[in-house]
Design a protein around this motif. Structure first.
Motif, short mmCIF file in Angstrom:
data_model
loop_
_atom_site.label_atom_id
_atom_site.label_comp_id
_atom_site.label_asym_id
_atom_site.label_seq_id
_atom_site.Cartn_x
_atom_site.Cartn_y
_atom_site.Cartn_z
N UNK A 509 0.84 -1.21 0.00
CA UNK A 509 0.00 0.00 0.00
C UNK A 509 0.87 1.25 0.00
N UNK A 510 0.47 2.28 -0.70
CA UNK A 510 1.22 3.54 -0.64
C UNK A 510 0.82 4.35 0.60
N UNK A 511 1.69 5.28 0.97
CA UNK A 511 1.31 6.24 2.01
C UNK A 511 0.60 7.46 1.40
N UNK A 512 0.81 7.67 0.08
CA UNK A 512 0.21 8.82 -0.58
C UNK A 512 -0.19 8.44 -2.00
N UNK A 513 -1.41 8.78 -2.36
CA UNK A 513 -1.91 8.64 -3.73
C UNK A 513 -1.99 10.04 -4.35
N UNK A 514 -1.31 10.21 -5.48
CA UNK A 514 -1.32 11.47 -6.20
C UNK A 514 -2.07 11.26 -7.51
N UNK A 515 -3.00 12.13 -7.82
CA UNK A 515 -3.72 12.05 -9.10
C UNK A 515 -3.39 13.29 -9.92
N UNK A 516 -3.35 13.10 -11.23
CA UNK A 516 -3.10 14.22 -12.13
C UNK A 516 -4.43 14.94 -12.36
N UNK A 517 -4.62 16.06 -11.68
CA UNK A 517 -5.86 16.80 -11.83
C UNK A 517 -6.15 17.65 -10.61
N UNK A 518 -7.33 18.25 -10.61
CA UNK A 518 -7.72 19.15 -9.53
C UNK A 518 -8.76 18.54 -8.62
N UNK A 519 -9.66 19.39 -8.14
CA UNK A 519 -10.66 18.96 -7.15
C UNK A 519 -11.51 17.77 -7.61
N UNK A 520 -12.05 17.75 -8.83
CA UNK A 520 -12.93 16.63 -9.21
C UNK A 520 -12.21 15.28 -9.16
N UNK A 521 -10.99 15.22 -9.69
CA UNK A 521 -10.25 13.96 -9.70
C UNK A 521 -9.87 13.53 -8.28
N UNK A 522 -9.49 14.51 -7.44
CA UNK A 522 -9.14 14.19 -6.06
C UNK A 522 -10.36 13.65 -5.31
N UNK A 523 -11.51 14.28 -5.50
CA UNK A 523 -12.73 13.83 -4.85
C UNK A 523 -13.11 12.42 -5.29
N UNK A 524 -12.92 12.12 -6.58
CA UNK A 524 -13.25 10.78 -7.08
C UNK A 524 -12.33 9.73 -6.46
N UNK A 525 -11.05 10.04 -6.36
CA UNK A 525 -10.10 9.09 -5.75
C UNK A 525 -10.43 8.85 -4.28
N UNK A 526 -10.73 9.94 -3.56
CA UNK A 526 -11.06 9.80 -2.14
C UNK A 526 -12.36 9.00 -1.95
N UNK A 527 -13.33 9.24 -2.83
CA UNK A 527 -14.60 8.52 -2.73
C UNK A 527 -14.40 7.03 -2.97
N UNK A 528 -13.52 6.69 -3.93
CA UNK A 528 -13.25 5.28 -4.20
C UNK A 528 -12.63 4.59 -3.00
#
Length: 695
Positions: A509-528
């Protein structure tokens, strides 16, 4: 942090004329110098709502405590004054190119009674002729060693020269004919200076006349049966030609030009310069700079011109300067260069021919220099540790994120939608852990849904690994859809390894997940992650436009200082994910374009497909062949031949090949789109407007 409104000039106080302005901090230190065609319009841009300013500009205006300006009569004067003030004050927020080394020059000291040829670094001196710069000092010494046979100019230091004069004995070069020995009076000062002038003419590119003169002297000596002299002249010509081969002709007509190329990202820029004299590359140099201010490629070019020619005059400024982008406006810079040279200077972008080809070479050098700079910076352990600590502080993590995973979505107008996962451990790439995904849950273009699907699939695999190893005894986080993701369900001998000792794909498992994008992409990753019951993995996003770091649930981004090693590491992670995704997307698209009817034949591998095409010559001829004829191909049995015949009969005939130059339809042979031929079908070419929408 100062409020810009506290030192904003009163309305009408700023003149509407060309000038140069300076921002000072509370200690009266100059932190930024700029020029403007209209001071009033330019300065008004700094005193607006801070939210509308670029983050770097926002930092500058909040650091400053006052602004002042000086009015000049022309934009050329503004350019010259800006350069002078940048050299004088060294402002922290200005772009400053820094040499990655002190480049050596081949120098001829024409200001001395007996000119000397030597390697020189640092500031240029009056009365000294310079050639270069060279990449390495040994390159200068190799060239000089060849030329001293023909131009035996003094190369010794002042101490050696005085000692030889006192003793009456020349140095070793004087004995072997590579120095004319002016120290002991073998040549007069006037003749030695003429010899140095000839050496300078040859180095300046005027080689043809001198070689023809030597060849004529050699022929005359041979006719007069002075064979020893003719042989010596022959060897001199060979030495000169060998020296010329070290710098091949790149531009015809003995062109004098400097070529400047820029490679940049959001934080840094690398500049490479090739100096061409007499059509040959006589020198090369380069710099790397931090982009402290918001600056365009044209502005970077303008700063490079100031750095290169700010203290040069005459022939040191070439007739032609080729650049990747022109300053805006271009007229003041061109007029300033003309004034430095004393005659017209052409500043332009090469469009075709040898100059464009050479510019592409310079551009590749700039890109390699930037990549090398990043590699050196990333390889430092202390720097990487500081970067991880800065990320932990900015995101309020309990510890430094030793494993970072970054995800990016790539597609072409909604087709071939794929995703990438790259892994950095301890700040370094771990390419063996990279993974690629095809978006399967839906069709079309939706980066947010794609990100949600990818994060869900990746961490569902992670939860399945934990369940298989028995790490979770209470069933928390187990798969809810009953899917056996990994297969046989047998226990592992190690939490993160297969029976053969190799690490499993999604066990760590990672300690940090980074997504290429802004608020919408971050919210989607957190929701998943929330839907899977995972709450111990941090999530952030890096928006490319302003390099802002977004975290879930926050309306405002985290703005890291542009000099932050943490921001630099996040940028590297994001760019690597983007590169990996684009590469996969292009591969997938190319494979789709090359697909043919033989791809649908079960059990028919690449080797037998190539054998079929080689035997029949094209798919069209294969389609018209009988089952018995297909069986003649080695490795093709009766059953396989029947399957091939049925598949080709059911498949629609491929579109005819088209000669794109004439528009002629070539219907006698069907293009090979299955066996990896060198030619591509017409459909593989993408129009420019579609190619530009790939991400």
């Amino acid at each position: 942090m100062a409020d810009p409104s506290s030192y904003r000039p009163r309305p009408g106080e700023i003149p509407d004329s060309p000038g140069v302005y300076r921002f000072r901090d509370e200690h009266r230190r100059v932190i930024y110098v700029g020029k403007a065609k209209s001071l009033r319009q330019r300065l008004a841009n700094y005193f607006q709502d801070l939210a509308n300013l670029h983050p770097r500009t926002r930092t500058m205006v909040t650091t400053a405590a006052s602004v002042e300006w000086t009015v000049v009569s022309t934009e050329v004067e503004a350019l010259q004054l800006e350069y002078s003030w940048i050299k004088e004050y060294d402002p922290r927020f200005n772009v400053k190119y820094r040499d990655d080394k002190s480049y050596p020059y081949l120098a001829v000291t024409m200001n001395e009674e007996f000119p000397r040829v030597q390697v020189m670094r640092g500031h240029k001196k009056k009365g000294v002729r310079y050639f270069g710069p060279y990449g390495h000092a040994w390159a200068i010494r190799d060239t000089v060693d060849l030329l001293l046979r023909v131009f035996p100019v003094r190369t010794c230091s002042a101490g050696v020269f005085k000692n030889a004069s006192r003793t009456g004995r020349p140095c070793l070069l004087g004995y072997i004919g590579k120095c004319s020995a002016p120290c002991v009076g073998r040549i007069t000062p006037e003749d030695h200076r003429d010899l140095a002038e000839e050496f300078c003419d040859f180095m300046a590119g005027r080689t043809g006349t001198y070689l023809r003169r030597l060849e004529k002297q050699m022929m005359e000596a041979a006719e007069e049966m002075e064979y020893e002299r003719a042989a010596r002249l022959r060897d001199d010509i060979e030495a000169l030609k060998k020296a010329m081969e070290k710098s091949a002709v790149v531009l015809a007509d003995a062109t004098d030009a400097d070529l400047i190329a820029v490679a940049e990202d959001e934080l840094e820029a690398a500049v490479q310069i090739f100096h061409v004299r007499g059509g040959r590359v006589r020198g090369q140099r380069g710099w790397v700079t931090d982009k402290v201010e918001e600056v365009t490629t044209g502005a970077l070019v303008e700063h490079a011109l100031q750095q290169l020619y700010g203290e040069e005059t005459g022939d040191a400024v070439p007739k032609e300067v080729l650049v990747p982008a022109l300053p805006e406006p271009v007229e003041p810079a061109q007029e300033w260069l003309t004034g430095r040279r004393g005659s017209n200077v052409s500043l332009r972008i090469p469009q075709r021919g040898d100059k464009k080809a050479l510019m592409e070479t310079v551009q590749r050098n700039a890109q390699q220099a930037l990549a090398l700079h990043k590699t050196k910076r990333a390889s430092d352990l202390t720097t990487r540790s500081r970067a991880l600590e800065e990320i932990a502080d900015a995101l309020d993590l309990d510890s430094a994120p030793l494993r970072i995973e970054c995800y990016d979505i790539s597609h072409l107008q909604g087709d071939d939608v794929v995703a990438s996962m790259v892994v950095f451990e301890d700040g370094l790439q771990r390419k063996s852990e990279y993974r690629r995904f095809q978006i399967k849950g839906f069709a079309g273009q939706d980066d947010v849904r794609s990100m949600h699907e990818v994060i869900t699939r990746r961490f569902r695999r992670y939860l399945a690994e934990k369940e298989r190893t028995g790490e979770w005894t209470d069933g928390e986080g187990a798969l809810t859809d009953g899917e056996d993701v990994l297969g046989d369900g047998e226990p592992l001998t190690s939490s993160f390894k297969d029976d053969d000792g190799r690490p499993r794909k999604f066990a760590y498992p990672p300690q940090l997940v980074v997504v290429d994008g802004g608020q919408p992409q971050v919210a989607a990753a957190r929701r998943a992650l929330d839907e899977l019951g995972i709450d111990d993995i941090a999530v952030c996003g890096l928006a490319k436009r302003l390099e802002e770091v977004w975290v879930p649930g926050d309306d405002d981004p985290v703005v890291l200082p542009r000099t932050s090693e943490g921001l630099y590491l996040l940028q590297r992670v994001r760019d690597e994910a983007h590169r990996f995704a684009i590469t996969y997307q292009r591969t997938k698209r190319a494979k789709r374009f090359r697909a043919g009817p033989l791809d649908d034949v079960p059990g028919l591998g690449e080797t037998r497909k190539q054998a079929l095409i080689k035997h029949f010559g094209s798919v069209k001829k294969l389609r018209s062949a009988t089952i018995e004829q297909i069986q003649e191909v080695p490795g093709i049995g009766r059953k396989t031949a029947e399957t091939i015949a049925v598949a080709l009969a059911q498949a629609a005939p491929a579109a005819p090949a088209v000669n794109t130059a004439t528009g002629e339809i070539i219907d006698d042979e069907e293009p090979d789109t299955t066996a990896g031929s060198s030619g591509e079908p017409v459909s593989a070419g993408l129009p420019d407007e579609r190619r530009g929408q790939e991400r």
